[in-house]
Design an enzyme around this catalytic site. Sequence first.
Site, PDB file in Angstrom:
ATOM      1  N   CYS A 224     -21.041  40.775  43.912  1.00  0.00           N
ATOM      2  CA  CYS A 224     -20.764  42.175  43.946  1.00  0.00           C
ATOM      3  C   CYS A 224     -21.965  42.981  43.747  1.00  0.00           C
ATOM      4  O   CYS A 224     -21.589  44.235  43.934  1.00  0.00           O
ATOM      5  CB  CYS A 224     -19.508  42.231  42.836  1.00  0.00           C
ATOM      6  SG  CYS A 224     -18.119  41.547  43.227  1.00  0.00           S
ATOM      7  N   HIS A 303     -31.894  38.778  36.522  1.00  0.00           N
ATOM      8  CA  HIS A 303     -31.149  37.319  37.275  1.00  0.00           C
ATOM      9  C   HIS A 303     -31.175  36.254  36.157  1.00  0.00           C
ATOM     10  O   HIS A 303     -32.188  36.051  35.509  1.00  0.00           O
ATOM     11  CB  HIS A 303     -31.935  36.901  38.480  1.00  0.00           C
ATOM     12  CG  HIS A 303     -31.299  36.123  39.331  1.00  0.00           C
ATOM     13  ND1 HIS A 303     -30.421  34.905  38.750  1.00  0.00           N
ATOM     14  CD2 HIS A 303     -30.956  36.294  40.700  1.00  0.00           C
ATOM     15  CE1 HIS A 303     -29.861  34.310  39.877  1.00  0.00           C
ATOM     16  NE2 HIS A 303     -29.993  35.190  41.021  1.00  0.00           N
ATOM     17  N   HIS A 387     -23.971  61.035  34.487  1.00  0.00           N
ATOM     18  CA  HIS A 387     -22.995  60.129  35.293  1.00  0.00           C
ATOM     19  C   HIS A 387     -23.337  58.817  35.244  1.00  0.00           C
ATOM     20  O   HIS A 387     -24.197  58.239  35.417  1.00  0.00           O
ATOM     21  CB  HIS A 387     -22.765  60.835  36.782  1.00  0.00           C
ATOM     22  CG  HIS A 387     -22.547  62.299  36.923  1.00  0.00           C
ATOM     23  ND1 HIS A 387     -21.336  62.840  36.571  1.00  0.00           N
ATOM     24  CD2 HIS A 387     -23.660  63.189  37.404  1.00  0.00           C
ATOM     25  CE1 HIS A 387     -21.586  64.362  36.740  1.00  0.00           C
ATOM     26  NE2 HIS A 387     -22.692  64.310  37.254  1.00  0.00           N
ATOM     27  N   HIS A 391     -19.593  49.201  38.056  1.00  0.00           N
ATOM     28  CA  HIS A 391     -19.062  48.191  39.038  1.00  0.00           C
ATOM     29  C   HIS A 391     -17.334  48.150  38.451  1.00  0.00           C
ATOM     30  O   HIS A 391     -17.280  47.499  37.341  1.00  0.00           O
ATOM     31  CB  HIS A 391     -19.593  46.897  39.307  1.00  0.00           C
ATOM     32  CG  HIS A 391     -18.740  46.020  39.928  1.00  0.00           C
ATOM     33  ND1 HIS A 391     -18.324  46.292  41.308  1.00  0.00           N
ATOM     34  CD2 HIS A 391     -18.539  44.549  39.797  1.00  0.00           C
ATOM     35  CE1 HIS A 391     -17.654  45.243  41.493  1.00  0.00           C
ATOM     36  NE2 HIS A 391     -17.725  44.202  40.726  1.00  0.00           N
ATOM     37  N   HIS A 420      -8.358  51.805  40.286  1.00  0.00           N
ATOM     38  CA  HIS A 420      -6.648  52.189  40.090  1.00  0.00           C
ATOM     39  C   HIS A 420      -6.373  52.379  41.637  1.00  0.00           C
ATOM     40  O   HIS A 420      -5.482  51.952  42.253  1.00  0.00           O
ATOM     41  CB  HIS A 420      -6.270  53.229  39.300  1.00  0.00           C
ATOM     42  CG  HIS A 420      -5.033  53.851  39.433  1.00  0.00           C
ATOM     43  ND1 HIS A 420      -4.343  54.519  40.351  1.00  0.00           N
ATOM     44  CD2 HIS A 420      -3.848  53.460  38.700  1.00  0.00           C
ATOM     45  CE1 HIS A 420      -3.115  54.582  40.183  1.00  0.00           C
ATOM     46  NE2 HIS A 420      -2.873  53.865  39.121  1.00  0.00           N
ATOM     47  N   ASN A 424     -10.794  46.223  43.296  1.00  0.00           N
ATOM     48  CA  ASN A 424     -12.162  45.758  43.166  1.00  0.00           C
ATOM     49  C   ASN A 424     -12.731  45.685  44.698  1.00  0.00           C
ATOM     50  O   ASN A 424     -12.232  44.479  45.185  1.00  0.00           O
ATOM     51  CB  ASN A 424     -12.388  44.399  42.453  1.00  0.00           C
ATOM     52  CG  ASN A 424     -13.506  43.997  42.344  1.00  0.00           C
ATOM     53  OD1 ASN A 424     -14.653  44.446  43.028  1.00  0.00           O
ATOM     54  ND2 ASN A 424     -13.894  42.798  41.628  1.00  0.00           N
TER      55      ASN A 424
END
Length: 496
Positions: A224, A303, A387, A391, A420, A424
């Site tokens: 993702c 990572h 802001h 994810h 919502h 995802n």
Amino acid sequence: MPPILPDFSNSVKLKYVKLGYQYLVNHILTLTLIPIMAAICIEVLRMGPDEISNLWKSLHFDLVQILCSAFLIIFIATVYFMSKPRTIFLVDYACFKPPITCRVPFATFMEHSRLNLKNNPKSVEFQMRILERSGLGEETCLPPAIHYIPPNPTMEAARGEAELVIFSAMDSLFEKTGLNPKDIDILIVNCSLFSPTPSLSAMVINKYKLRSNIKSFNLSGMGCSAGLISIDLARDLLQVHPNSNAVIVSTEIITPNYYQGNERAMLLPNCLFRMGGAAILLSNRRSERRRAKYRLVHVVRTHKGADDKAYRCVYEEEDKEGKVGISLSKDLMAIAGEALKSNITTIGPLVLPASEQLLFLLTLIGRKIFNPKWKPYIPDFKQAFEHFCIHAGGRAVIDELQKNLQLSSEHVEASRMALHRFGNTSSSSLWYELSYIEAKGRMKRGDRVWQIAFGSGFKCNSAVWKCNQSIKAPTDGPWADCIDRYPVHIPEIVKL
């Protein structure tokens, strides 16, 4: 009785004390230089005309010295401007809006689950409990092949979903920016789980008849957070290719990855992942400065794949019946927390004001020297960013980051509402969140945006953007028909 001293902790508003400290530390150079400059000006004003004339005559300028000084200044300026990295602009982006025919209300999802898993009612109950607590709404979408009973995840159906999502997002981007497909110099497509041959990037090149010398890349298996990896790759390419445009397509194709077995760890993604995609135009052309929405400031990648638990916490494998699915480990949240800790340790010095860095340093020294049990100081990232785009991997992810970063409900509103409304959507979720902030009319010139994404491997990646111009609420885009209804209240449990 002796008079009782006042409770200073209640009588003094400590937040104003902290504000004063922050202003003092963050502007220490300015506050130091102003008195020095004032003293110099006063001293010069006190001097008479004769003293000033004598001081000027005492300065001897040699022609050779002047030429050498001028050459040195020009040389230093040339080296500086040649070594300075090119500015990367985000001209505009477009998010895919799924058709209404692809919607899966809770009742539809559960009815299909009961029919597909009729031999295992416990798996159906598990999916229902997950869906009740997921934070998803009734308007999320799944591709047409998943609406069949049983699902029909063929290669043809997967290609059909990819064409629908990618081409729709690309067409919207071309319409918004006026970009001619022939002007694309770099193309990057990232999709983690669907990697056909020819690649998705080749599919885009074939559709829009892009130039034969285009630099194309297809990223797969990176989870993702692949969207921000694509941003990092595009930034590096734009540094060495002047006057270029880069288009990034971020998506996840659901059709071939819908799990039809009974393993609970593999059923979880079925409840969370939904259709989505985004196309982004980056450019290093100076002519794009005026109309570009954002400027890329930083990209930080972390990572944790060297650790075995982190490597296997999101793992594609076969179950006991030979059915392929994505297994999510119970250690996922703990591993994500460690990855986030490493990432913010790197990005903190790049973005935090001096006052927060000083407090963090003093706390770190105190824990090392005096008492290791001291509570570590968590920097206030709200001073660095206006802001936050976290994810939308799931409700637990957003809750954990809100708690750890001490964010308000408004700071995580975009992430919760994107989860919502769209679910995802993997690597494209960050762009739905940014679009939400714009649709609400909250993005002003100079505002800073922090995008945070997690991905298999395990990775935590961040991107920092600065707004070039105040952005008016768009009349199109994925939120156009529903932004007035948001934000909505999302209960802890939605009883099905």
